[in-house]
Design a protein around this motif. Sequence first.
Motif, short mmCIF file in Angstrom:
data_model
loop_
_atom_site.label_atom_id
_atom_site.label_comp_id
_atom_site.label_asym_id
_atom_site.label_seq_id
_atom_site.Cartn_x
_atom_site.Cartn_y
_atom_site.Cartn_z
N ALA A 156 0.87 -1.26 -0.05
CA ALA A 156 -0.07 -0.01 -0.03
C ALA A 156 1.02 1.29 0.06
O ALA A 156 0.77 2.18 -0.84
N VAL A 157 1.82 1.31 1.07
CA VAL A 157 2.48 2.81 1.20
C VAL A 157 3.59 2.79 -0.02
O VAL A 157 4.09 4.15 -0.27
N GLY A 158 3.85 1.82 -0.69
CA GLY A 158 4.87 1.70 -1.73
C GLY A 158 4.23 2.79 -2.99
O GLY A 158 5.02 3.32 -3.59
N LEU A 159 3.05 2.93 -2.91
CA LEU A 159 2.45 3.35 -4.04
C LEU A 159 2.45 4.95 -3.96
O LEU A 159 2.45 5.80 -4.77
N LEU A 160 2.60 5.60 -2.84
CA LEU A 160 3.08 6.93 -2.44
C LEU A 160 4.23 7.21 -3.51
O LEU A 160 4.60 8.56 -3.81
N GLY A 161 5.33 6.38 -3.75
CA GLY A 161 6.49 6.43 -4.73
C GLY A 161 6.06 7.35 -5.66
O GLY A 161 7.04 7.94 -6.49
N CYS A 162 4.70 7.24 -6.43
CA CYS A 162 4.67 7.95 -7.71
C CYS A 162 3.15 8.35 -7.90
O CYS A 162 2.83 9.26 -7.45
N GLY A 163 2.31 7.47 -8.38
CA GLY A 163 1.01 7.87 -8.68
C GLY A 163 0.10 8.18 -7.80
O GLY A 163 -0.79 9.36 -7.68
N VAL A 164 0.14 7.69 -6.70
CA VAL A 164 -0.95 8.24 -5.38
C VAL A 164 -0.33 9.66 -4.94
O VAL A 164 -1.08 10.56 -4.65
N MET A 165 1.13 9.72 -4.76
CA MET A 165 1.53 10.98 -4.29
C MET A 165 1.27 12.12 -5.13
O MET A 165 0.98 13.01 -5.12
N ALA A 166 1.41 11.92 -6.62
CA ALA A 166 1.03 12.69 -7.52
C ALA A 166 -0.20 13.21 -7.56
O ALA A 166 -0.58 14.22 -7.74
N GLY A 167 -1.40 12.54 -7.37
CA GLY A 167 -2.72 12.86 -7.32
C GLY A 167 -2.97 13.61 -5.78
O GLY A 167 -3.67 14.56 -6.03
N VAL A 168 -2.41 12.81 -4.88
CA VAL A 168 -2.90 13.39 -3.63
C VAL A 168 -2.06 15.10 -3.42
O VAL A 168 -2.78 16.26 -3.20
N GLY A 169 -0.96 15.13 -3.96
CA GLY A 169 -0.25 16.15 -3.84
C GLY A 169 -0.76 17.34 -4.94
O GLY A 169 -0.66 18.53 -4.52
N ALA A 170 -1.45 16.94 -5.96
CA ALA A 170 -2.07 17.92 -7.06
C ALA A 170 -3.26 18.61 -6.44
O ALA A 170 -3.33 19.68 -6.40
N ALA A 171 -4.07 17.98 -5.36
CA ALA A 171 -5.06 18.46 -4.63
C ALA A 171 -4.52 19.40 -3.64
O ALA A 171 -4.60 20.58 -3.63
N ILE A 172 -3.55 18.84 -2.73
CA ILE A 172 -3.20 19.49 -1.49
C ILE A 172 -2.19 20.47 -1.57
O ILE A 172 -2.22 21.48 -1.18
#
Length: 362
Positions: A156-172
């Motif tokens: 789960a947390v490995g996904l922060l390494g690219c796509g999930v962080m990209a999306g969350v960060g785009a908003a926040i």
Amino acid sequence: MPSTVKGVIARGKGQAVSVENVIVPDPGPGEALVKIQACGVCHTDLHYREGGINDDFPFLLGHEAAGIVEAVGNDVTDVAPGDFVILNWRAICGECRACLRGEQWNCFNTHNATQKMTLKDGTELSPALGIGAFIEKTLVAAGQCTKVDPNADPAAVGLLGCGVMAGVGAAINTGKVTRGMSVAVIGCGGVGDAAIAGASLAGAAKVIAVDVEDRKLEWAKQFGATHTVNSKERDAVEAIQELTGGFGADVVIDAVGRPETWKTAFYARDLAGTVVLVGVPTPEMRIEMPFQEFFGRGGSLKSSWYGDCLPSRDFPMLVDLYQQGKFNLDAFVSERIGIDDIESAFTKMHDGDVLRSVVIMK
């Protein structure tokens, strides 16, 4: 002594990937050797295989990963053997003009490991996004390792390494979404759903998910979408305006990256609102629009690079929220697969059947 391990190689444009022996050097100055536990299958890996990034074949694919540090160079102090880390592709330099003005998330001189991983015949490999994590062990710059809670699920947390962080960060980070705002997200794949989750975490009052597939719109609801719009069935701009009192959304995030979706985002925002582009366009794409529209509508038009994240700041925070049950990272993990199953995972991803397939390394 260098390690010989199995890794996933893309040898040529459009060719099926292969699992081959890779020679991984011991870490030198500024480097870390990481035993990979899990790595997500991202669209970027497919782009590498298709020659859509560059033609520096052969590639060692994989980059959305978490694992355990096995060894570090003799000058490394930020991480140590035994640390559980998420890998990132933004090892900041701390010295460029962006870093010196306090904008490390815009670092213009990010770096990777100096030494090269190779095939057994000595052929140097190009690691995807400077990581190369579809492999049992990989060599990265120590700055690409971010320590997080070792009790978290690597898949789960490995996904922060690219796509999930990209999306969350785009908003926040990029969109600066705050409490009470209205947000629309166009494209409800992994990055889009992460943007929806980010908007929800930030306290948006209304989060509108836009896609052409009802299945994806249903997925979006579990990440915090309050409303959904199927843009094959009705005009997305009109629908977003209707849901926002006729004005348009405060922030509209384009998670697709096509001229038509960007135009939808542009016209679907409120006056003085913000458009965030986080979907990645291809080089041949062009936009033609009346120039006066850019002036007359005001606001901000932003591109989001990696969600404008600072891994050392954002990864631990998001892992903590995940551990507290406030951020549903598990929902992004559609399936857990082996290292030999990546070609089939590419097909499922291309067909929109999964948010993320995650390779579990034994």
